[in-house]
Scaffold this active site. Structure first.
Site, mmCIF file in Angstrom:
data_model
loop_
_atom_site.group_PDB
_atom_site.id
_atom_site.type_symbol
_atom_site.label_atom_id
_atom_site.label_comp_id
_atom_site.label_asym_id
_atom_site.label_seq_id
_atom_site.Cartn_x
_atom_site.Cartn_y
_atom_site.Cartn_z
ATOM 1 N N ASN A 11 -45.315 -5.499 30.039
ATOM 2 C CA ASN A 11 -46.272 -5.096 31.052
ATOM 3 C C ASN A 11 -47.204 -6.344 31.402
ATOM 4 O O ASN A 11 -47.978 -6.611 30.514
ATOM 5 C CB ASN A 11 -47.199 -3.944 30.591
ATOM 6 N N LYS A 13 -49.216 -6.640 33.495
ATOM 7 C CA LYS A 13 -50.572 -6.348 34.345
ATOM 8 C C LYS A 13 -50.805 -7.249 35.627
ATOM 9 O O LYS A 13 -49.982 -7.825 35.800
ATOM 10 C CB LYS A 13 -51.845 -6.303 33.347
ATOM 11 N N HIS A 97 -51.146 4.593 32.750
ATOM 12 C CA HIS A 97 -51.684 3.784 31.783
ATOM 13 C C HIS A 97 -53.233 3.885 31.621
ATOM 14 O O HIS A 97 -53.748 4.237 32.630
ATOM 15 C CB HIS A 97 -51.189 2.417 32.197
ATOM 16 N N GLU A 146 -50.152 5.085 23.330
ATOM 17 C CA GLU A 146 -50.827 3.722 23.293
ATOM 18 C C GLU A 146 -52.344 4.129 23.143
ATOM 19 O O GLU A 146 -53.203 4.363 24.058
ATOM 20 C CB GLU A 146 -50.763 3.147 24.681
ATOM 21 N N GLY A 152 -55.010 -4.525 23.859
ATOM 22 C CA GLY A 152 -55.518 -5.894 24.047
ATOM 23 C C GLY A 152 -56.629 -6.185 23.094
ATOM 24 O O GLY A 152 -57.320 -7.133 23.237
ATOM 25 N N SER A 182 -51.206 -4.072 21.149
ATOM 26 C CA SER A 182 -51.206 -5.169 20.199
ATOM 27 C C SER A 182 -50.055 -5.568 19.263
ATOM 28 O O SER A 182 -49.863 -5.905 18.201
ATOM 29 C CB SER A 182 -52.716 -5.272 19.322
ATOM 30 N N GLY A 203 -48.207 -5.749 26.240
ATOM 31 C CA GLY A 203 -49.078 -6.239 27.348
ATOM 32 C C GLY A 203 -49.142 -7.825 26.721
ATOM 33 O O GLY A 203 -48.311 -8.738 27.332
HETATM 34 P P1 PGA Z 1 -51.411 -5.199 24.548
HETATM 35 O O1 PGA Z 1 -51.212 -4.196 25.995
HETATM 36 O O2 PGA Z 1 -49.843 -5.475 23.991
HETATM 37 O O3 PGA Z 1 -52.087 -6.401 25.155
HETATM 38 O O4 PGA Z 1 -52.128 -4.296 23.551
HETATM 39 C C1 PGA Z 1 -50.517 -3.034 25.551
HETATM 40 C C2 PGA Z 1 -50.639 -2.196 27.034
HETATM 41 O O5 PGA Z 1 -51.480 -2.246 27.809
HETATM 42 O O6 PGA Z 1 -49.520 -1.525 27.316
#
Ligand code: PGA
Length: 220
Positions: A11, A13, A97, A146, A152, A182, A203
């Site tokens: 993803n 973003k 999300h 999630e 993040g 993460s 992400g």
């Molecule tokens: P991240 O995001 O891997 O940066 O934690 C995951 C997500 O938002 O799906």
């Protein structure tokens, strides 16, 4: 969903320029081709069609996903992208999300509408839940657990808790379950476990093609 597991979703973003994305696809595509599961990339929406053209031209096994879809059908909805417009390009669409719930006030009712739009045109929604109590609309096959504290932050859930929550979600329906929050190359293996957690949604660590390739290569 007929695609083989594990299911790995990148993803992006609102990140990467078009030229950065092109480099990304050209690096990840050949690796995805040999991956014994399913790799889905969800780029920014302007890059979706080109992502499909590139992957089809090279016969890479890379599926295309949308990061969101409109709750409305085609029509006078400036800025929106309707599910029926995405259907010829994407196989998947992320819905619900937590960043959309928080920043765009998406309610359960709005998310229900989005899921219905996706199902009408055979897009598979990847429905994100924050915990085992999040409402899951009818007709969902793929659920991504999630936890907000993990997104993040560099602070993933423990694999034990992720599995426990996934098991509780499974009690509500026969879902394919993904974990997101993460995930990186050095922890992905702790999460993916056949018939408990069937894949990951990534992400930050999906943005650098090399980091993402490391995840694909570490998953088994
Ligand atoms: P991240 O995001 O891997 O940066 O934690 C995951 C997500 O938002 O799906």
């Amino acid at each position: 969903m007929s695609d083989p597991l594990p299911l790995v979703i990148a993803n992006h973003k609102a990140n990467l320029t078009y030229s950065e994305f092109e480099i990304w696809v050209n690096k990840v595509g050949p690796v995805a081709k040999d991956f014994e599961g399913t790799v889905v990339v969800c780029p920014s929406s302007p890059f979706l069609a080109q992502a499909l053209i590139l992957t089809q031209a090279q016969s890479w096994n890379l599926k295309i996903g949308a990061q969101d879809i409109s709750r409305f059908d085609i029509g006078a909805y400036t800025g929106e992208v309707a599910a029926s417009q995405l259907a010829g390009i994407c196989k998947y669409a992320i819905v619900g999300h937590s960043e959309r719930r928080k920043n765009f006030n998406e309610t359960d009712e709005i998310l229900d509408q989005k899921v219905q739009m996706a199902k009408k045109v055979n897009l598979t929604p990847i429905f994100c839940v924050q915990d085992e109590n999040t409402k899951i609309p009818e007709g969902i096959e793929v659920v991504a657990y999630e936890p907000v504290f993990s997104i993040g932050t560099g602070n993933p859930d423990t694999p034990q808790n992720a599995r426990a929550v996934s098991a509780k979600i499974q009690e509500k329906g026969d879902y394919i379950i993904l974990y997101g929050g993460s995930v990186k190359g050095d922890n992905v293996k702790n999460f993916v476990e056949k018939s408990v957690i069937d894949g990951v949604l990534i992400g930050s660590a999906s943005l650098d093609p090399q980091d993402f390739i490391e995840i694909l290569q570490s998953i088994y």
